[in-house]
Design an enzyme around this catalytic site. Structure first.
Site, PDB file in Angstrom:
ATOM      1  N   LYS A  52       0.842  -1.196   0.000  1.00  0.00           N
ATOM      2  CA  LYS A  52       0.000   0.000   0.000  1.00  0.00           C
ATOM      3  C   LYS A  52       0.882   1.253   0.000  1.00  0.00           C
ATOM      4  O   LYS A  52       0.619   2.216  -0.719  1.00  0.00           O
ATOM      5  CB  LYS A  52      -0.965  -0.017   1.201  1.00  0.00           C
ATOM      6  CG  LYS A  52      -2.085  -1.015   0.994  1.00  0.00           C
ATOM      7  CD  LYS A  52      -2.915  -1.305   2.225  1.00  0.00           C
ATOM      8  CE  LYS A  52      -3.871  -2.464   1.910  1.00  0.00           C
ATOM      9  NZ  LYS A  52      -4.697  -2.880   3.036  1.00  0.00           N
ATOM     10  N   GLN A  96      -5.116  -1.745   9.099  1.00  0.00           N
ATOM     11  CA  GLN A  96      -4.934  -3.072   8.498  1.00  0.00           C
ATOM     12  C   GLN A  96      -5.564  -4.160   9.371  1.00  0.00           C
ATOM     13  O   GLN A  96      -5.248  -4.262  10.554  1.00  0.00           O
ATOM     14  CB  GLN A  96      -3.428  -3.337   8.298  1.00  0.00           C
ATOM     15  CG  GLN A  96      -3.132  -4.621   7.559  1.00  0.00           C
ATOM     16  CD  GLN A  96      -3.658  -4.635   6.122  1.00  0.00           C
ATOM     17  OE1 GLN A  96      -3.472  -3.687   5.372  1.00  0.00           O
ATOM     18  NE2 GLN A  96      -4.342  -5.697   5.760  1.00  0.00           N
ATOM     19  N   ASP A 119     -11.274   2.485   3.124  1.00  0.00           N
ATOM     20  CA  ASP A 119     -11.564   1.071   2.920  1.00  0.00           C
ATOM     21  C   ASP A 119     -13.073   0.851   2.726  1.00  0.00           C
ATOM     22  O   ASP A 119     -13.496  -0.247   2.375  1.00  0.00           O
ATOM     23  CB  ASP A 119     -11.097   0.247   4.141  1.00  0.00           C
ATOM     24  CG  ASP A 119      -9.734  -0.404   3.920  1.00  0.00           C
ATOM     25  OD1 ASP A 119      -9.387  -0.645   2.750  1.00  0.00           O
ATOM     26  OD2 ASP A 119      -9.036  -0.676   4.911  1.00  0.00           O
TER      27      ASP A 119
END
Ligand code: NAP
Length: 279
Positions: A52, A96, A119
């Site tokens: 990422k 995460q 997200d």
């Protein structure tokens, strides 16, 4: 033999477009930044976070990493998230997953400001996806839709079968296919006669998490097969949910693992970060 859908190629083109938009925003004096939080020492999570960060660098997005020890409490994590919610350099925040067992993931996700939830896991953004009116795309399913578009694969009117009903992949995947006028069915571990269902699919999406779960006899001749799975086989090699070598002979299009869905997921995260600024 199927046409292999090249996720790397689609991702490359999409990242070029994102890079241009980032440059334009910066020229207007705006900052474009993504905060990535990782808790503990999960090796797979470390790989995802590094990828990422690499993606951010590639398109000119500034990334801020917060690597916290396994012993971090839920309160400490939520305090960091709240701080980032108020940090103007940070346009997107991602935490995460999975988090260590002692931390309630939903509670942390719900703390992320919906305007920075790149997200698209916050219930408010999930609701937007449900009604088809959204800023933040669910990354993995949205990456799949981009690939279908790139290869001119029409969804409208097609029978789409999604195996898997997770909040991250299966459910939002079904919503995006529905938005494009697919006739959508979601299958899961309690589905009876799974093979009967998958054989009816013009577009089959496998998001199960089991190595070579989808076999040739489960696939209709000429179907489009999308493999979301990221598993390790008996030799520790990365592989998907689909028995690629055999299914490839029957499908019209198929995504490989690696090099299929994976590169698109991070690309859509970058897209969401830019959207956060543009919005
Ligand atoms: P998950 O939360 O574990 O969900 C798996 C789904 O598969 C569940 O809905 C489960 O049904 C269903 N399932 C399990 N066994 C089944 C069976 N025998 N028959 C039918 N359905 C069955 O997993 P996930 O987060 O959605 O991820 C799925 C896979 O995609 C994993 O390999 C993951 O690593 C990968 N992934 C890849 C990307 C990417 O960027 N490429 C992104 C996210 C995830 P129940 O609900 O009934 O238990």
């Amino acid at each position: 033999m199927a046409i292999i859908i090249d996720g790397k190629e689609v991702a490359k083109e999409k990242r070029e477009q994102i890079k241009k938009r980032v440059a334009e925003l910066k020229a207007e004096g705006k900052s474009v930044g993504l905060a990535v939080i990782i808790v503990g020492e999960n090796p797979a999570s470390r790989v995802y976070v590094n990828n990422k960060k690499k993606g951010c660098l590639e398109v000119g997005i500034e990334s801020f990493e917060y690597a916290l020890p396994e012993s971090t409490t839920e309160e400490e994590l939520k305090t960091l998230v709240k701080k980032l919610n108020n940090d103007d350099r940070v346009n997107g925040i991602l935490c995460q997953l999975p988090l260590p067992k002692h931390i309630n993931e939903d509670a942390v996700i719900n703390t992320i400001s919906p305007e920075k939830d790149v997200d698209a896991f916050h219930p408010q953004n999930v609701g937007h996806i449900m009604i088809g009116d959204y800023t933040f795309l669910p990354c993995t399913p949205a990456g799949i839709m981009e690939m279908l578009k790139f290869y001119n694969i029409s969804v409208s009117g097609k029978k789409c079968v999604v195996i898997g009903r997770s909040n991250i992949v299966g459910k939002p995947m079904a919503m995006l296919l529905l938005k494009e006028n697919g006739t959508v069915e979601i299958c899961h571990s309690r589905t009876e006669n799974l093979k009967e269902e998958t054989l009816s699919a013009d577009i089959l999406v496998a998001a199960v998490g089991k190595t070579r779960f989808v076999t040739e006899d489960m696939v209709k001749q000429g179907a489009v097969v999308i493999d979301v799975g990221m598993n390790r086989d008996e030799d520790g090699k990365l592989c998907g949910d689909v028995d690629f070598n055999n299914v490839e002979k029957k499908a019209s299009y198929i995504t490989p693992v690696p090099g299929g869905v994976g590169p698109m997921t991070i690309t859509m995260l970058l897209e969401n970060t830019v959207r956060a600024v543009e919005k």
